[in-house]
Design a protein around this motif. Structure first.
Motif, PDB file in Angstrom:
ATOM      1  N   MET A   1       0.845  -1.161   0.000  1.00  0.00           N
ATOM      2  CA  MET A   1       0.000   0.000   0.000  1.00  0.00           C
ATOM      3  C   MET A   1       0.902   1.239   0.000  1.00  0.00           C
ATOM      4  SD  MET A   1      -3.023   1.531   0.416  1.00  0.00           S
ATOM      5  CE  MET A   1      -4.220   0.469   1.132  1.00  0.00           C
ATOM      6  N   VAL A   2       0.602   2.203  -0.831  1.00  0.00           N
ATOM      7  CA  VAL A   2       1.333   3.466  -0.847  1.00  0.00           C
ATOM      8  C   VAL A   2       0.551   4.456   0.007  1.00  0.00           C
ATOM      9  CG1 VAL A   2       2.161   5.357  -2.277  1.00  0.00           C
ATOM     10  CG2 VAL A   2       2.311   3.014  -3.118  1.00  0.00           C
ATOM     11  N   GLU A   3       1.234   5.084   0.966  1.00  0.00           N
ATOM     12  CA  GLU A   3       0.598   6.034   1.882  1.00  0.00           C
ATOM     13  C   GLU A   3       1.360   7.351   1.881  1.00  0.00           C
ATOM     14  OE1 GLU A   3       0.342   4.109   5.712  1.00  0.00           O
ATOM     15  OE2 GLU A   3      -1.274   2.791   5.051  1.00  0.00           O
ATOM     16  N   ASP A   4       0.680   8.402   2.352  1.00  0.00           N
ATOM     17  CA  ASP A   4       1.289   9.727   2.454  1.00  0.00           C
ATOM     18  C   ASP A   4       2.082   9.859   3.746  1.00  0.00           C
ATOM     19  OD1 ASP A   4       0.188  10.687   0.044  1.00  0.00           O
ATOM     20  OD2 ASP A   4      -1.709  11.128   1.038  1.00  0.00           O
ATOM     21  N   MET A   5       3.185  10.558   3.669  1.00  0.00           N
ATOM     22  CA  MET A   5       4.039  10.854   4.806  1.00  0.00           C
ATOM     23  C   MET A   5       3.326  11.822   5.745  1.00  0.00           C
ATOM     24  SD  MET A   5       7.202   9.818   5.398  1.00  0.00           S
ATOM     25  CE  MET A   5       8.036   9.391   3.897  1.00  0.00           C
ATOM     26  N   PRO A   6       3.366  11.748   7.053  1.00  0.00           N
ATOM     27  CA  PRO A   6       4.052  10.725   7.841  1.00  0.00           C
ATOM     28  C   PRO A   6       3.178   9.514   8.150  1.00  0.00           C
ATOM     29  CG  PRO A   6       3.268  12.400   9.334  1.00  0.00           C
ATOM     30  CD  PRO A   6       2.877  12.826   7.920  1.00  0.00           C
ATOM     31  N   GLY A   7       1.903   9.563   7.822  1.00  0.00           N
ATOM     32  CA  GLY A   7       1.014   8.425   8.069  1.00  0.00           C
ATOM     33  C   GLY A   7       0.635   8.299   9.528  1.00  0.00           C
ATOM     34  N   ASP A   8      -0.272   7.362   9.807  1.00  0.00           N
ATOM     35  CA  ASP A   8      -0.686   7.107  11.185  1.00  0.00           C
ATOM     36  C   ASP A   8       0.489   6.615  12.011  1.00  0.00           C
ATOM     37  OD1 ASP A   8      -3.291   7.749  10.504  1.00  0.00           O
ATOM     38  OD2 ASP A   8      -3.868   5.663  10.156  1.00  0.00           O
ATOM     39  N   CYS A   9       0.642   7.157  13.201  1.00  0.00           N
ATOM     40  CA  CYS A   9       1.670   6.708  14.151  1.00  0.00           C
ATOM     41  C   CYS A   9       3.057   6.681  13.518  1.00  0.00           C
ATOM     42  CB  CYS A   9       1.328   5.341  14.714  1.00  0.00           C
ATOM     43  SG  CYS A   9      -0.240   5.282  15.581  1.00  0.00           S
ATOM     44  N   GLY A  10       3.365   7.670  12.677  1.00  0.00           N
ATOM     45  CA  GLY A  10       4.648   7.676  11.981  1.00  0.00           C
ATOM     46  C   GLY A  10       5.430   8.952  12.190  1.00  0.00           C
ATOM     47  N   TYR A  11       6.572   9.022  11.537  1.00  0.00           N
ATOM     48  CA  TYR A  11       7.479  10.153  11.622  1.00  0.00           C
ATOM     49  C   TYR A  11       7.665  10.775  10.244  1.00  0.00           C
ATOM     50  CZ  TYR A  11       8.967   8.720  16.294  1.00  0.00           C
ATOM     51  OH  TYR A  11       8.993   8.399  17.624  1.00  0.00           O
ATOM     52  N   ASP A  12       7.922  12.088  10.217  1.00  0.00           N
ATOM     53  CA  ASP A  12       8.281  12.755   8.971  1.00  0.00           C
ATOM     54  C   ASP A  12       9.636  12.242   8.506  1.00  0.00           C
ATOM     55  OD1 ASP A  12       6.063  14.479   8.531  1.00  0.00           O
ATOM     56  OD2 ASP A  12       6.809  15.826  10.091  1.00  0.00           O
ATOM     57  N   PHE A  13       9.856  12.322   7.207  1.00  0.00           N
ATOM     58  CA  PHE A  13      11.124  11.917   6.617  1.00  0.00           C
ATOM     59  C   PHE A  13      12.029  13.134   6.538  1.00  0.00           C
ATOM     60  CE2 PHE A  13      13.701  10.403   2.924  1.00  0.00           C
ATOM     61  CZ  PHE A  13      14.152   9.230   3.487  1.00  0.00           C
ATOM     62  N   SER A  14      13.338  12.933   6.636  1.00  0.00           N
ATOM     63  CA  SER A  14      14.280  14.058   6.657  1.00  0.00           C
ATOM     64  C   SER A  14      14.307  14.850   5.356  1.00  0.00           C
ATOM     65  CB  SER A  14      15.685  13.549   6.983  1.00  0.00           C
ATOM     66  OG  SER A  14      16.090  12.604   6.011  1.00  0.00           O
ATOM     67  N   ASP A  15      13.964  14.231   4.246  1.00  0.00           N
ATOM     68  CA  ASP A  15      13.933  14.900   2.940  1.00  0.00           C
ATOM     69  C   ASP A  15      12.482  15.255   2.624  1.00  0.00           C
ATOM     70  OD1 ASP A  15      13.954  15.667   0.279  1.00  0.00           O
ATOM     71  OD2 ASP A  15      15.170  13.971  -0.401  1.00  0.00           O
ATOM     72  N   THR A  16      12.149  16.540   2.641  1.00  0.00           N
ATOM     73  CA  THR A  16      10.756  16.963   2.436  1.00  0.00           C
ATOM     74  C   THR A  16      10.252  16.673   1.026  1.00  0.00           C
ATOM     75  OG1 THR A  16      11.500  19.207   1.907  1.00  0.00           O
ATOM     76  CG2 THR A  16      10.860  18.763   4.202  1.00  0.00           C
ATOM     77  N   ALA A  17      11.159  16.366   0.087  1.00  0.00           N
ATOM     78  CA  ALA A  17      10.737  15.994  -1.267  1.00  0.00           C
ATOM     79  C   ALA A  17      10.117  14.589  -1.288  1.00  0.00           C
ATOM     80  CB  ALA A  17      11.918  16.064  -2.230  1.00  0.00           C
ATOM     81  N   VAL A  18      10.422  13.783  -0.281  1.00  0.00           N
ATOM     82  CA  VAL A  18       9.846  12.435  -0.174  1.00  0.00           C
ATOM     83  C   VAL A  18       8.522  12.565   0.570  1.00  0.00           C
ATOM     84  CG1 VAL A  18      10.145  10.102   0.738  1.00  0.00           C
ATOM     85  CG2 VAL A  18      12.109  11.342  -0.185  1.00  0.00           C
ATOM     86  N   THR A  19       7.426  12.286  -0.122  1.00  0.00           N
ATOM     87  CA  THR A  19       6.100  12.503   0.456  1.00  0.00           C
ATOM     88  C   THR A  19       5.278  11.225   0.603  1.00  0.00           C
ATOM     89  OG1 THR A  19       5.151  12.942  -1.729  1.00  0.00           O
ATOM     90  CG2 THR A  19       6.002  14.846  -0.484  1.00  0.00           C
ATOM     91  N   LYS A  20       5.798  10.110   0.115  1.00  0.00           N
ATOM     92  CA  LYS A  20       5.057   8.848   0.178  1.00  0.00           C
ATOM     93  C   LYS A  20       5.983   7.715   0.594  1.00  0.00           C
ATOM     94  CE  LYS A  20       1.594  10.161  -3.196  1.00  0.00           C
ATOM     95  NZ  LYS A  20       0.523  10.430  -2.279  1.00  0.00           N
TER      96      LYS A  20
END
Length: 148
Positions: A1-20
């Motif tokens: 399944m492809v989900e959007d960042m940060p998703g449920d119970c998740g963390y943001d990714f260090s590179d803001t260009a990565v959104t999924k």
């Protein structure tokens, strides 16, 4: 399944260009891509010179469910026979003992001999509680780089 960042119970990714990211489930979920290096514009001569091949992947768990992560990257010849392989032990993430933030895994291949034509990149995992849905490991930010 492809989900959007940060998703449920998740963390943001260090590179803001990565959104999924790719989320796994209670059964083993693996995603595999085979890269044809000749189709990507490399010549046989460049590949036979054994360029350094670097691979990178990022994975994380959820704060509410444990999970496992695994990766296998293979350098393949023209007949898709494995020349060299990177397969570390699977990682188990427990939200009670781990902050479940994004973690990087990387590897560099060298001195594998002439004949490289394909690279197989496979990663994924599953959750450890066997919950129905997408509670397993998350993967994103994958890359394969050749230094010619």
């Amino acid at each position: 399944m492809v989900e959007d960042m940060p998703g449920d119970c998740g963390y943001d990714f260090s590179d803001t260009a990565v959104t999924k990211y790719f989320a796994t489930s209670f059964e083993l979920c693996l995603k595999r891509q085979v890269i044809d290096l000749l189709e990507q514009g490399f010549t046989c001569e460049q590949l036979d010179a054994q360029p350094v091949v670097s691979v990178e992947d990022w994975y994380c768990g959820r704060q509410d469910c444990g999970c496992t992560y695994q990766i296998t990257v293979c350098l393949l010849d023209e007949n898709r026979v494995v020349m060299q392989e990177f397969t570390p032990e699977p990682v188990t993430l427990d939200p009670e003992a781990d902050d479940c933030s994004w973690k990087q895994v990387s590897h560099t291949f060298s001195e594998y001999g002439p004949g490289l034509r394909f690279i197989s990149f496979e990663h994924g995992g599953h959750d450890t509680k066997y919950w129905e849905g997408w509670y397993g490991v998350r993967v994103t930010g994958s890359s394969v780089t050749l230094q010619v």
